[in-house]
Design a protein around this motif. Structure first.
Motif, PDB file in Angstrom:
ATOM      1  N   UNK A   1      47.319  43.286  57.491  1.00  0.00           N
ATOM      2  CA  UNK A   1      45.968  43.132  56.978  1.00  0.00           C
ATOM      3  C   UNK A   1      46.001  42.856  55.479  1.00  0.00           C
ATOM      4  N   UNK A   2      45.257  41.878  55.054  1.00  0.00           N
ATOM      5  CA  UNK A   2      45.134  41.503  53.647  1.00  0.00           C
ATOM      6  C   UNK A   2      44.204  42.496  52.967  1.00  0.00           C
ATOM      7  N   UNK A   3      44.757  43.330  52.091  1.00  0.00           N
ATOM      8  CA  UNK A   3      43.963  44.318  51.361  1.00  0.00           C
ATOM      9  C   UNK A   3      44.230  44.202  49.867  1.00  0.00           C
ATOM     10  N   UNK A   4      43.308  44.736  49.083  1.00  0.00           N
ATOM     11  CA  UNK A   4      43.473  44.744  47.632  1.00  0.00           C
ATOM     12  C   UNK A   4      44.719  45.514  47.227  1.00  0.00           C
ATOM     13  N   UNK A   5      44.901  46.701  47.825  1.00  0.00           N
ATOM     14  CA  UNK A   5      46.027  47.539  47.441  1.00  0.00           C
ATOM     15  C   UNK A   5      47.362  46.871  47.686  1.00  0.00           C
TER      16      UNK A   5
ATOM     17  N   UNK B   1      49.115  34.463  52.172  1.00  0.00           N
ATOM     18  CA  UNK B   1      48.914  33.019  52.098  1.00  0.00           C
ATOM     19  C   UNK B   1      47.514  32.617  52.529  1.00  0.00           C
ATOM     20  N   UNK B   2      47.069  33.087  53.688  1.00  0.00           N
ATOM     21  CA  UNK B   2      45.739  32.748  54.195  1.00  0.00           C
ATOM     22  C   UNK B   2      45.498  33.553  55.459  1.00  0.00           C
ATOM     23  N   UNK B   3      44.256  33.809  55.776  1.00  0.00           N
ATOM     24  CA  UNK B   3      43.945  34.523  57.011  1.00  0.00           C
ATOM     25  C   UNK B   3      44.199  33.597  58.205  1.00  0.00           C
TER      26      UNK B   3
ATOM     27  N   UNK C   1      47.076  38.163  57.886  1.00  0.00           N
ATOM     28  CA  UNK C   1      47.575  37.019  57.123  1.00  0.00           C
ATOM     29  C   UNK C   1      49.086  37.095  56.962  1.00  0.00           C
ATOM     30  N   UNK C   2      49.760  35.944  56.939  1.00  0.00           N
ATOM     31  CA  UNK C   2      51.185  35.933  56.610  1.00  0.00           C
ATOM     32  C   UNK C   2      51.382  36.297  55.142  1.00  0.00           C
TER      33      UNK C   2
END
Length: 360
Positions: free
Chosen positions: A125-129, A139-141, A248-249
């Protein structure tokens, strides 16, 4: 963020708990307050050059049916496996020039930072932390998901609102474990985490009734249930989702060319679906006057050089794996045993969230 949002919840007696207490708890649990990431060891600064010199793309994956799992011959199949093959086709002209490295959740970022894998496709999961604190870049969702729950059917639970107290199996060092704690804090439900190091361990505990619920990204839950359980009818996947999980990768920080390459290979697959370019069509001569399709298929020059590639990179990726819709349908959708709807992972023109970046 859980569906309860940022509104303070009323404590017993009607007193509203301060919002800042929730925010502080969320920051600590989500790992947003952390020390700077360590240096990436011996990881190469120019991943593209390293991959081309090696002649093989090393792709880190989590093993889940429909996403990336070995078949009876030992070959990895699934959406994420095909994404890796699309990158290998673009970079190495050979979609089979991939070494797949199965990684558990607690080891995936370390493996990426150490240079043990070139790109991470592990349901991350793409997170701020993670983006700000781990020394990685997303890279991208490639898949929009949300955290769900499965239950033993004998409990009689139909929705999450039916559950007041339960033991919940989850995997340590994941956003699922974080979200579970936050959801329990915000709702007051007595949800006791039962953590395992691996997803396999979590499922073993759940099936042995060591917990009442199991939680994970909803797509992985559905796939695992049909893949692992002898009698799926004895279980129910609840319809609720308590979080947004943009998957996301991931690549290492500091290699912008490689980050852009992974991003645009993924967007080429999405754009191919929008332009009705199938894998079979990409492998044959195409006549078109559409400028973006001409770039996508390498008919007009100019889209390869900024990535360090030739102009046929996207055509090769599509011909190897198919467009995004073909990949989804083959492994998760109507052409698979799972039969999942596209949902949020439909094109923006069909009511979904997939929106290809302009290829020009």
């Amino acid at each position: 963020m859980c569906r309860a949002g940022l509104q303070g919840r009323k404590a017993p007696g009607g007193r509203r708990r301060p919002l800042r207490r929730w925010l502080a708890a969320a920051a600590v649990l989500a790992g947003l307050i952390q020390a700077p990431a360590a240096a990436a060891g011996e990881a190469p600064a120019d991943t593209l050059a390293a991959v081309q010199d090696r002649g093989v793309l090393v792709c880190g994956v989590g093993e889940i049916a429909g996403l990336a799992k070995r078949d009876s011959t030992g070959r990895y199949i699934g959406t994420r496996a095909d994404f890796c093959r699309a990158i290998a086709a673009a970079v190495l002209r050979d979609p089979e020039a991939v070494t797949f490295v199965p990684l558990i959740a607690s080891a995936r970022f370390e493996a990426l930072l150490a240079g043990d894998v070139d790109v991470l496709f592990a349901g991350t999961t793409w997170t701020l932390g993670r983006e700000a604190g781990l020394g990685i870049r997303f890279a991208t969702v490639t898949f929009y998901d949300g955290q769900g729950f499965a239950a033993h059917r004998h409990h009689g639970w139909q929705r999450l609102e039916d559950v007041e107290a339960a033991r919940v199996c989850t995997v340590a060092d994941t956003t699922s474990a974080v979200n579970l704690r936050l959801y329990a804090l915000q709702t007051g439900k007595r949800l006791q985490p039962v953590e395992s190091v691996t997803r396999e361990g979590a499922w073993e505990t759940f099936l042995a009734r060591g917990c009442d619920l199991i939680t994970n990204d909803r797509t992985a839950l559905i796939a695992d249930l049909l893949d692992r359980v002898p009698e799926p009818a004895d279980y129910v996947v609840l319809p609720d989702m308590i979080s947004r999980e943009p998957l996301a990768p991931a690549v290492r920080l500091g290699d912008s060319r490689w980050e852009g390459l992974v991003r645009f290979v993924m967007h080429a697959l999405i754009l191919a679906e929008e332009k009705d370019i199938t894998g079979a069509l990409a492998g044959t001569p195409v006549s078109t006057s559409d400028p973006e399709t001409r770039h996508l298929l390498g008919i007009d020059p100019g889209v390869g050089q900024p990535l360090g590639l030739d102009d046929d990179w996207a055509r090769r990726a599509i011909a190897a794996a198919g467009n995004y819709g073909e990949i989804f349908d083959r492994h998760l959708g109507k052409g698979s045993r799972f039969g999942m709807p596209r949902g949020l992972n439909a094109l923006w023109t069909d009511g979904g969230l997939l929106y290809p970046l302009p290829l020009r």
